[in-house]
Design a protein around this motif. Structure first.
Motif, PDB file in Angstrom:
ATOM      1  N   GLN A 148       0.830  -1.199   0.000  1.00 20.16           N
ATOM      2  CA  GLN A 148       0.000   0.000   0.000  1.00 20.16           C
ATOM      3  C   GLN A 148       0.869   1.255   0.000  1.00 20.16           C
ATOM      4  O   GLN A 148       2.037   1.209   0.376  1.00 20.16           O
ATOM      5  CB  GLN A 148      -0.899   0.010   1.232  1.00 20.16           C
ATOM      6  N   ASN A 149       0.263   2.383  -0.379  1.00 17.95           N
ATOM      7  CA  ASN A 149       1.002   3.639  -0.257  1.00 17.95           C
ATOM      8  C   ASN A 149       1.158   3.940   1.235  1.00 17.95           C
ATOM      9  O   ASN A 149       0.489   3.345   2.076  1.00 17.95           O
ATOM     10  CB  ASN A 149       0.322   4.781  -1.022  1.00 17.95           C
ATOM     11  N   VAL A 150       2.042   4.875   1.565  1.00 18.03           N
ATOM     12  CA  VAL A 150       2.384   5.128   2.967  1.00 18.03           C
ATOM     13  C   VAL A 150       1.157   5.501   3.790  1.00 18.03           C
ATOM     14  O   VAL A 150       0.966   4.979   4.891  1.00 18.03           O
ATOM     15  CB  VAL A 150       3.469   6.222   3.091  1.00 18.03           C
ATOM     16  N   GLU A 151       0.327   6.371   3.269  1.00 19.51           N
ATOM     17  CA  GLU A 151      -0.844   6.831   4.020  1.00 19.51           C
ATOM     18  C   GLU A 151      -1.766   5.662   4.387  1.00 19.51           C
ATOM     19  O   GLU A 151      -2.176   5.515   5.543  1.00 19.51           O
ATOM     20  CB  GLU A 151      -1.606   7.860   3.185  1.00 19.51           C
ATOM     21  N   ASN A 152      -2.088   4.811   3.423  1.00 20.00           N
ATOM     22  CA  ASN A 152      -2.965   3.671   3.685  1.00 20.00           C
ATOM     23  C   ASN A 152      -2.271   2.617   4.545  1.00 20.00           C
ATOM     24  O   ASN A 152      -2.914   1.963   5.367  1.00 20.00           O
ATOM     25  CB  ASN A 152      -3.451   3.064   2.378  1.00 20.00           C
ATOM     26  N   ALA A 153      -0.970   2.451   4.353  1.00 11.59           N
ATOM     27  CA  ALA A 153      -0.223   1.471   5.149  1.00 11.59           C
ATOM     28  C   ALA A 153      -0.222   1.867   6.620  1.00 11.59           C
ATOM     29  O   ALA A 153      -0.406   1.023   7.502  1.00 11.59           O
ATOM     30  CB  ALA A 153       1.204   1.332   4.619  1.00 11.59           C
ATOM     31  N   VAL A 154      -0.024   3.154   6.901  1.00 13.59           N
ATOM     32  CA  VAL A 154      -0.027   3.633   8.289  1.00 13.59           C
ATOM     33  C   VAL A 154      -1.391   3.377   8.922  1.00 13.59           C
ATOM     34  O   VAL A 154      -1.485   2.939  10.079  1.00 13.59           O
ATOM     35  CB  VAL A 154       0.372   5.123   8.353  1.00 13.59           C
ATOM     36  N   LYS A 155      -2.467   3.620   8.174  1.00 14.26           N
ATOM     37  CA  LYS A 155      -3.814   3.343   8.691  1.00 14.26           C
ATOM     38  C   LYS A 155      -3.985   1.854   8.979  1.00 14.26           C
ATOM     39  O   LYS A 155      -4.553   1.468   9.996  1.00 14.26           O
ATOM     40  CB  LYS A 155      -4.872   3.788   7.685  1.00 14.26           C
ATOM     41  N   ALA A 156      -3.497   1.008   8.072  1.00  9.21           N
ATOM     42  CA  ALA A 156      -3.627  -0.445   8.245  1.00  9.21           C
ATOM     43  C   ALA A 156      -2.816  -0.929   9.442  1.00  9.21           C
ATOM     44  O   ALA A 156      -3.249  -1.826  10.176  1.00  9.21           O
ATOM     45  CB  ALA A 156      -3.189  -1.168   6.972  1.00  9.21           C
ATOM     46  N   VAL A 157      -1.644  -0.352   9.663  1.00  2.96           N
ATOM     47  CA  VAL A 157      -0.789  -0.759  10.788  1.00  2.96           C
ATOM     48  C   VAL A 157      -1.511  -0.500  12.108  1.00  2.96           C
ATOM     49  O   VAL A 157      -1.383  -1.285  13.050  1.00  2.96           O
ATOM     50  CB  VAL A 157       0.572  -0.025  10.739  1.00  2.96           C
ATOM     51  N   LYS A 158      -2.284   0.557  12.183  1.00  4.03           N
ATOM     52  CA  LYS A 158      -3.009   0.893  13.415  1.00  4.03           C
ATOM     53  C   LYS A 158      -4.050  -0.164  13.775  1.00  4.03           C
ATOM     54  O   LYS A 158      -4.511  -0.219  14.914  1.00  4.03           O
ATOM     55  CB  LYS A 158      -3.661   2.263  13.296  1.00  4.03           C
ATOM     56  N   GLU A 159      -4.423  -1.012  12.816  1.00  4.00           N
ATOM     57  CA  GLU A 159      -5.400  -2.077  13.047  1.00  4.00           C
ATOM     58  C   GLU A 159      -4.743  -3.416  13.398  1.00  4.00           C
ATOM     59  O   GLU A 159      -5.432  -4.365  13.748  1.00  4.00           O
ATOM     60  CB  GLU A 159      -6.275  -2.256  11.808  1.00  4.00           C
ATOM     61  N   VAL A 160      -3.424  -3.505  13.291  1.00  2.66           N
ATOM     62  CA  VAL A 160      -2.706  -4.762  13.519  1.00  2.66           C
ATOM     63  C   VAL A 160      -2.616  -5.042  15.021  1.00  2.66           C
ATOM     64  O   VAL A 160      -2.235  -4.179  15.802  1.00  2.66           O
ATOM     65  CB  VAL A 160      -1.285  -4.700  12.900  1.00  2.66           C
ATOM     66  N   SER A 161      -2.953  -6.274  15.395  1.00  4.47           N
ATOM     67  CA  SER A 161      -2.870  -6.663  16.803  1.00  4.47           C
ATOM     68  C   SER A 161      -1.870  -7.796  17.028  1.00  4.47           C
ATOM     69  O   SER A 161      -1.785  -8.331  18.118  1.00  4.47           O
ATOM     70  CB  SER A 161      -4.255  -7.079  17.313  1.00  4.47           C
ATOM     71  N   ASN A 162      -1.113  -8.147  15.995  1.00  5.12           N
ATOM     72  CA  ASN A 162      -0.124  -9.215  16.087  1.00  5.12           C
ATOM     73  C   ASN A 162       1.272  -8.592  16.084  1.00  5.12           C
ATOM     74  O   ASN A 162       1.677  -7.964  15.106  1.00  5.12           O
ATOM     75  CB  ASN A 162      -0.288 -10.180  14.916  1.00  5.12           C
ATOM     76  N   GLU A 163       2.002  -8.780  17.165  1.00  5.71           N
ATOM     77  CA  GLU A 163       3.317  -8.170  17.303  1.00  5.71           C
ATOM     78  C   GLU A 163       4.309  -8.676  16.252  1.00  5.71           C
ATOM     79  O   GLU A 163       5.160  -7.921  15.787  1.00  5.71           O
ATOM     80  CB  GLU A 163       3.867  -8.429  18.706  1.00  5.71           C
ATOM     81  N   ASP A 164       4.190  -9.938  15.849  1.00  2.00           N
ATOM     82  CA  ASP A 164       5.096 -10.474  14.838  1.00  2.00           C
ATOM     83  C   ASP A 164       4.949  -9.743  13.501  1.00  2.00           C
ATOM     84  O   ASP A 164       5.934  -9.494  12.806  1.00  2.00           O
ATOM     85  CB  ASP A 164       4.869 -11.976  14.635  1.00  2.00           C
ATOM     86  N   ILE A 165       3.723  -9.392  13.143  1.00  2.00           N
ATOM     87  CA  ILE A 165       3.500  -8.635  11.911  1.00  2.00           C
ATOM     88  C   ILE A 165       4.188  -7.280  12.013  1.00  2.00           C
ATOM     89  O   ILE A 165       4.833  -6.816  11.076  1.00  2.00           O
ATOM     90  CB  ILE A 165       1.996  -8.464  11.628  1.00  2.00           C
ATOM     91  N   LEU A 166       4.084  -6.657  13.175  1.00  2.00           N
ATOM     92  CA  LEU A 166       4.718  -5.349  13.378  1.00  2.00           C
ATOM     93  C   LEU A 166       6.234  -5.441  13.306  1.00  2.00           C
ATOM     94  O   LEU A 166       6.893  -4.574  12.732  1.00  2.00           O
ATOM     95  CB  LEU A 166       4.265  -4.756  14.717  1.00  2.00           C
ATOM     96  N   ILE A 167       6.802  -6.511  13.866  1.00  2.00           N
ATOM     97  CA  ILE A 167       8.253  -6.715  13.797  1.00  2.00           C
ATOM     98  C   ILE A 167       8.687  -6.896  12.348  1.00  2.00           C
ATOM     99  O   ILE A 167       9.677  -6.309  11.907  1.00  2.00           O
ATOM    100  CB  ILE A 167       8.673  -7.930  14.657  1.00  2.00           C
ATOM    101  N   LEU A 168       7.937  -7.694  11.596  1.00  2.00           N
ATOM    102  CA  LEU A 168       8.260  -7.915  10.183  1.00  2.00           C
ATOM    103  C   LEU A 168       8.164  -6.605   9.395  1.00  2.00           C
ATOM    104  O   LEU A 168       9.039  -6.294   8.579  1.00  2.00           O
ATOM    105  CB  LEU A 168       7.338  -8.974   9.584  1.00  2.00           C
ATOM    106  N   LEU A 169       7.121  -5.822   9.649  1.00  2.00           N
ATOM    107  CA  LEU A 169       6.980  -4.545   8.953  1.00  2.00           C
ATOM    108  C   LEU A 169       8.135  -3.601   9.273  1.00  2.00           C
ATOM    109  O   LEU A 169       8.691  -2.955   8.388  1.00  2.00           O
ATOM    110  CB  LEU A 169       5.648  -3.878   9.308  1.00  2.00           C
ATOM    111  N   ASP A 170       8.497  -3.515  10.543  1.00  2.00           N
ATOM    112  CA  ASP A 170       9.606  -2.638  10.938  1.00  2.00           C
ATOM    113  C   ASP A 170      10.906  -3.074  10.276  1.00  2.00           C
ATOM    114  O   ASP A 170      11.708  -2.250   9.854  1.00  2.00           O
ATOM    115  CB  ASP A 170       9.751  -2.630  12.461  1.00  2.00           C
TER     116      ASP A 170
END
Length: 148
Positions: free
Chosen positions: A100-122
């Motif tokens: 996704q573009n940055v704006e939509n990706a940031v919105k989608a990240v705010k909905e993530v509740s799995n820490e592993d997904i956040l680690i992978l994204l970072d």
């Protein structure tokens, strides 16, 4: 062993979407390695009930996980590798966010509740806004978890 569709497409004349379990009869054995190498399919140990796949078109991932190596840079400059064990569906979520573009990706990240997904994204997404959003969401999840 089965296969899961990584990017939508046709296999032996049958249409598959991202995340769908592919009927093994629809993949030519001579093409398996090329399809994996090109990111079209991935191997999976998941063997869901035939009724579930027939009804929904999607495989139930269950407890099957895939090791995902995450390079980590230590403060002393040395590099190490952390191994995350992730469900294929979680990897697909991370990839969808990265597309996704940055704006939509940031919105989608705010909905993530799995820490592993956040680690992978970072680790995998080079965009500053997405990295910051992933770190902020991880901090929010850490605050919400009771200690103990």
């Amino acid at each position: 062993m089965g296969y899961v569709c990584v990017s939508g497409g046709y296999f032996s004349g049958h249409r598959y979407e991202k995340g769908q379990l592919i009927d093994e009869r629809h993949i030519l054995p001579s093409r398996v390695q090329a399809l994996i190498r090109n990111g079209r399919i991935a191997r999976t140990e998941a063997k869901p009930a035939a009724e579930l796949v027939a009804e929904t078109g999607y495989a139930e991932i269950g407890t099957d996980t895939i090791p995902v190596p995450i390079p980590m840079r230590e403060q002393d400059g040395n590099a190490t590798v952390m191994q995350l064990m992730m469900h294929p569906a979680d990897i697909v979520v991370a990839i969808e966010i990265m597309q996704q573009n940055v704006e939509n990706a940031v919105k989608a990240v705010k909905e993530v509740s799995n820490e592993d997904i956040l680690i992978l994204l970072d680790s995998a997404d080079s965009r500053k806004g997405v990295k910051e959003a992933a770190k902020a969401q991880a901090a929010k999840l850490a605050e919400a978890q009771p200690e103990g």
